[in-house]
Design a protein around this motif. Structure first.
Motif, PDB file in Angstrom:
ATOM      1  N   UNK A 134       0.837  -1.186   0.000  1.00  9.68           N
ATOM      2  CA  UNK A 134       0.000   0.000   0.000  1.00  9.68           C
ATOM      3  C   UNK A 134       0.878   1.244   0.000  1.00  9.68           C
ATOM      4  N   UNK A 135       0.282   2.358  -0.411  1.00  5.62           N
ATOM      5  CA  UNK A 135       0.984   3.643  -0.380  1.00  5.62           C
ATOM      6  C   UNK A 135      -0.058   4.757  -0.423  1.00  5.62           C
ATOM      7  N   UNK A 136       0.386   5.958  -0.136  1.00  6.13           N
ATOM      8  CA  UNK A 136      -0.521   7.098  -0.061  1.00  6.13           C
ATOM      9  C   UNK A 136       0.022   8.264  -0.872  1.00  6.13           C
ATOM     10  N   UNK A 137      -0.911   9.148  -1.259  1.00 12.01           N
ATOM     11  CA  UNK A 137      -0.503  10.411  -1.855  1.00 12.01           C
ATOM     12  C   UNK A 137       0.407  11.162  -0.879  1.00 12.01           C
ATOM     13  N   UNK A 138       1.399  11.897  -1.382  1.00 14.86           N
ATOM     14  CA  UNK A 138       1.656  12.192  -2.798  1.00 14.86           C
ATOM     15  C   UNK A 138       2.632  11.224  -3.464  1.00 14.86           C
ATOM     16  N   UNK A 139       2.966  10.114  -2.794  1.00 14.02           N
ATOM     17  CA  UNK A 139       3.993   9.230  -3.345  1.00 14.02           C
ATOM     18  C   UNK A 139       3.465   8.407  -4.518  1.00 14.02           C
ATOM     19  N   UNK A 140       4.374   8.121  -5.436  1.00 12.55           N
ATOM     20  CA  UNK A 140       4.154   7.086  -6.436  1.00 12.55           C
ATOM     21  C   UNK A 140       4.805   5.809  -5.908  1.00 12.55           C
ATOM     22  N   UNK A 141       4.401   4.636  -6.405  1.00 16.33           N
ATOM     23  CA  UNK A 141       4.900   3.396  -5.800  1.00 16.33           C
ATOM     24  C   UNK A 141       6.400   3.174  -5.950  1.00 16.33           C
ATOM     25  N   UNK A 142       7.034   3.807  -6.929  1.00 14.56           N
ATOM     26  CA  UNK A 142       8.491   3.668  -7.033  1.00 14.56           C
ATOM     27  C   UNK A 142       9.226   4.670  -6.149  1.00 14.56           C
ATOM     28  N   UNK A 143       8.485   5.531  -5.446  1.00 12.19           N
ATOM     29  CA  UNK A 143       9.085   6.400  -4.440  1.00 12.19           C
ATOM     30  C   UNK A 143       9.079   5.731  -3.069  1.00 12.19           C
ATOM     31  N   UNK A 144       7.902   5.254  -2.648  1.00 15.02           N
ATOM     32  CA  UNK A 144       7.815   4.636  -1.334  1.00 15.02           C
ATOM     33  C   UNK A 144       6.528   3.851  -1.184  1.00 15.02           C
ATOM     34  N   UNK A 145       6.655   2.600  -0.756  1.00 16.34           N
ATOM     35  CA  UNK A 145       5.506   1.738  -0.497  1.00 16.34           C
ATOM     36  C   UNK A 145       5.723   1.012   0.817  1.00 16.34           C
ATOM     37  N   UNK A 146       4.656   0.417   1.326  1.00 19.37           N
ATOM     38  CA  UNK A 146       4.731  -0.367   2.556  1.00 19.37           C
ATOM     39  C   UNK A 146       4.269  -1.790   2.280  1.00 19.37           C
ATOM     40  N   UNK A 147       4.950  -2.747   2.892  1.00 17.16           N
ATOM     41  CA  UNK A 147       4.565  -4.151   2.811  1.00 17.16           C
ATOM     42  C   UNK A 147       3.941  -4.556   4.146  1.00 17.16           C
ATOM     43  N   UNK A 148       2.694  -4.998   4.095  1.00 16.28           N
ATOM     44  CA  UNK A 148       1.964  -5.387   5.289  1.00 16.28           C
ATOM     45  C   UNK A 148       1.645  -6.880   5.279  1.00 16.28           C
ATOM     46  N   UNK A 149       1.432  -7.397   6.473  1.00 16.38           N
ATOM     47  CA  UNK A 149       1.127  -8.812   6.651  1.00 16.38           C
ATOM     48  C   UNK A 149       0.050  -8.930   7.723  1.00 16.38           C
ATOM     49  N   UNK A 150      -0.939  -9.799   7.505  1.00 17.91           N
ATOM     50  CA  UNK A 150      -2.004 -10.008   8.483  1.00 17.91           C
ATOM     51  C   UNK A 150      -2.383 -11.485   8.515  1.00 17.91           C
ATOM     52  N   UNK A 151      -2.981 -11.885   9.625  1.00 12.33           N
ATOM     53  CA  UNK A 151      -3.508 -13.240   9.758  1.00 12.33           C
ATOM     54  C   UNK A 151      -4.919 -13.297   9.176  1.00 12.33           C
ATOM     55  N   UNK A 152      -5.260 -14.412   8.530  1.00 16.73           N
ATOM     56  CA  UNK A 152      -6.615 -14.621   8.021  1.00 16.73           C
ATOM     57  C   UNK A 152      -7.344 -15.520   9.014  1.00 16.73           C
ATOM     58  N   UNK A 153      -8.413 -15.018   9.610  1.00 17.93           N
ATOM     59  CA  UNK A 153      -9.187 -15.771  10.588  1.00 17.93           C
ATOM     60  C   UNK A 153     -10.082 -16.790   9.898  1.00 17.93           C
ATOM     61  N   UNK A 154     -10.660 -17.673  10.712  1.00 18.06           N
ATOM     62  CA  UNK A 154     -11.502 -18.731  10.161  1.00 18.06           C
ATOM     63  C   UNK A 154     -12.693 -18.168   9.384  1.00 18.06           C
ATOM     64  N   UNK A 155     -13.192 -16.994   9.805  1.00 10.08           N
ATOM     65  CA  UNK A 155     -14.337 -16.400   9.103  1.00 10.08           C
ATOM     66  C   UNK A 155     -13.933 -15.587   7.879  1.00 10.08           C
TER      67      UNK A 155
END
Length: 635
Positions: free
Chosen positions: A180-201
């Motif tokens: 994911x990333x936010x304005x005003x950045x473009x993805x080749x300027x700065x992005x974030x890598x996130x990780x989450x658990x997927x629950x049974x539901x």
């Protein structure tokens, strides 16, 4: 055989505009489903329709057009699992499902949403996708990561950021990674890598930031077969491979090379896993791609005929890529690493022109402004039957690529050979800001769009002229999109080029901000100036405010459905040139957007551009070419 001498630019060539339009089938978006290979083919004869095919045949017959409009540039428009395919249809934006031998059926309920980069969550019978919600009708859509059930019901999983990409589910189905990333950045300027658990539901919990930030660009997160998260980051100054293991990030192969690329389109891939211990990857050094095996920290090159690898897909059963080279048009290759062989399931051009009519480029670097070194591919004029007149130097076409965070490559392009086989030399420039040369080179364009790119194109033309490889009195510049601004700026702020061709180019930076779509709406803050300085710098850099400095002929080409660079950008410039009684031609194309896909559009624009150059240089126009209305050009 003695060649016939004739003025450069007038040579008879077997590479007609029709050959360019019909001879190349765009190939893109490879996917492996076990050992089965799928890809998209563009059909220029069907108004540029993109269709999903495999070795077993076509899965999406007309009128289906497999294309996503998320971010306007799209990509990642389909997924396949167990022989079943899901795809985005361009006409209505809806998702469809098709089984082998069956007819596509709609999955989603309305056309208020767009989808891209989806992955099959087999254990829960759903798709996970990047979703762009246009239902509110506001200026900008809302981007999320969503799940779509078999009944078409949509559930938002992740929201709150301006942009998302690359949702990837772990092999055990218990974790989801995404970018994911936010304005005003473009993805080749700065992005974030996130990780989450997927629950049974099916919902997410324990979301945590893994890597990235405002100054680190991350792309292509992937899970190894054993469930370890890998990704590409430019934290070292180069897009290199990394592994995330129990909270620790490990560099896998530090190297001054690019193992990834800018996120203009969804679904890009330059590495994959043959096993838990073996990665097959593509990387770029000095503008040339190489294929390699990475095992135990050791990178071993794999010999291929390709100098550009656009996409790479790998699993335990197969390795497939989309590659090209100076004498190889883009083609799909399936490589057997154990046997050392490869087959070609599809070629973009099945019948190449004769080798004697093909110009093979050489990679050059040359000095540019402020002590910089710039890079380019130089194509000399080449024709089996023709040679220049005695003592004649060829006219030179300098190309500024689009993006502007793009990259010129040496892969055989009929659109380039169209010019070289007629006696034009071509210089395809990787100006400062281009991909493939590390982050420092890419950042040369920060705050300098319209300056560094132009200086490097001007320096390249001057360099070839000084080397006796181009006629200094017949230097031309052409470009599309961002390269259109380069073209216009080169003509407005320098007196080197004699004429130019602008394809859907930017002329008014302020107007671009006002009309731009969400993805690029803040891009100029990086390329030009922050908001507090924008007005003055925009005016200084925008060619539309400097038409008094233009005194060279120009031709403009514009798709009337272009949402990235709207027609007003070209029309305003054309009107200004008309008012000054300068030679100008303006050709519009109905039903075309940002980039021309229809065969008739390719033919019309190439032939018109050729006629324009010939008339500007006072050369005879061969029979069979169309008349072009060039206003204010003396007979």
């Amino acid at each position: 055989m003695t060649k016939q001498q004739a003025p450069c630019g007038t040579w008879t060539s077997p590479i007609s505009a029709a050959v360019v339009a019909a001879g190349a089938t765009p190939l893109a978006s490879l996917t492996l489903d076990g050992a089965s290979l799928y890809w998209l083919e563009g059909r220029a004869s069907e108004a540029g329709r993109s269709t999903l095919v495999s070795s077993a045949g076509e899965l999406t017959p007309a009128p289906f057009n497999v294309r996503s409009k998320v971010h306007e540039y799209g990509g990642g428009a389909y997924a396949v699992a167990g022989g079943v395919a899901w795809f985005s249809n361009h006409a209505d934006g809806r998702l469809y499902r098709v089984q082998p031998g069956g007819e596509p059926g709609a999955l989603t309920l309305d056309n208020a949403h767009r989808y891209a980069d989806f992955v099959v969550d087999a254990g829960r019978g759903r798709l996970v996708t990047v979703r762009e919600d246009h239902s509110a009708g506001g200026h900008y859509p809302v981007n999320t990561i969503a799940a779509i059930g078999a009944d078409g019901l949509e559930t938002v999983l992740v929201d709150g950021n301006d942009f998302y990409a690359a949702p990837r589910i772990s092999p055990d189905g218990r974790h989801l990674a995404w970018l994911c990333w936010d304005h005003p950045r473009m993805p080749w300027e700065g992005t974030e890598l996130w990780l989450a658990d997927i629950l049974d539901n099916g919902s997410l919990a324990n979301g945590r930031l893994v890597a990235g930030g405002p100054q680190e660009s991350i792309c292509q997160p992937e899970w190894s077969p054993g469930g370890l998260l890998h990704f590409v980051s430019d934290r070292s100054g180069w897009w290199n491979l990394y592994r995330y293991d129990h909270g620790v990030v490990h560099a896998l192969c530090p190297r001054a090379a690019e193992f990834g690329g800018p996120h203009w389109n969804f679904g890009g891939s330059l590495y994959g896993f043959r096993s838990e211990d073996e990665i097959v990857c593509a990387y770029i050094e000095d503008g040339v791609s190489k294929l390699a095996r990475l095992r135990g920290g050791e990178l071993t090159e794999i010999a291929t005929p390709y100098e550009e690898i656009r996409e790479l897909r790998v699993n335990s059963e197969a390795v497939a890529l989309l590659g090209g080279a100076p004498t190889v048009a883009p083609e799909l290759a399936r490589i057997d690493l154990d046997a050392g062989t490869h087959e070609v399931p599809a070629r973009s051009i099945n019948m190449l022109p004769p080798a004697g009519d093909l110009s093979v480029p050489r990679s050059i670097n040359y000095p540019s402004a402020n002590g910089r070194t710039a890079y380019a591919f130089h194509y000399p004029p080449t024709n089996a039957d023709f040679a220049p007149l005695a003592g004649e130097l060829p006219p030179l076409i300098v190309i500024g690529h689009g993006g502007p965070t793009g990259m010129a490559t040496s892969t055989l392009k009929l659109s380039t050979q169209f010019w070289t086989s007629r006696g034009f030399a071509v210089l395809d420039v990787n100006y400062g800001g281009s991909t493939g040369f590390g982050r420092a080179y890419r950042d040369l364009l920060k705050g300098q769009w319209g300056v560094v790119d132009v200086e490097d194109c001007v320096a390249g033309a001057r360099y070839l002229s000084e080397q006796g490889l181009a006629d200094p009195e017949r230097l031309l510049v052409r470009g599309s999109s961002a390269g259109g601004l380069t073209t216009l700026s080169a003509l407005a702020f320098h007196d080197l080029f004699k004429a130019g061709a602008c394809y859907y180019g930017v002329s008014d930076l302020a107007g671009l901000d006002a009309d731009s779509h969400k993805f690029e709406s803040h891009y100029n803050q990086y390329l030009i100036a922050p908001p507090e300085r924008a007005d003055s710098v925009y005016r200084e850099r925008s060619p539309i405010h400097h038409t008094d400095k233009l005194d060279r002929p120009m031709i403009f080409f514009q798709g009337l459905d272009d949402m990235v660079v709207p027609p007003q950008q070209s029309e305003t410039m054309v009107e200004a040139l008309r008012a000054r009684k300068l030679p100008v031609a303006y050709i519009t194309l109905e039903g075309e957007g940002h980039g021309f896909r229809k065969a008739e559009s390719v033919v019309r624009t190439l032939e018109a551009e050729l006629v324009f150059y010939l008339r500007v240089f006072g050369l005879p126009v061969p029979a069979g070419l169309p008349a072009v209305d060039i206003e204010n050009l003396p007979a």
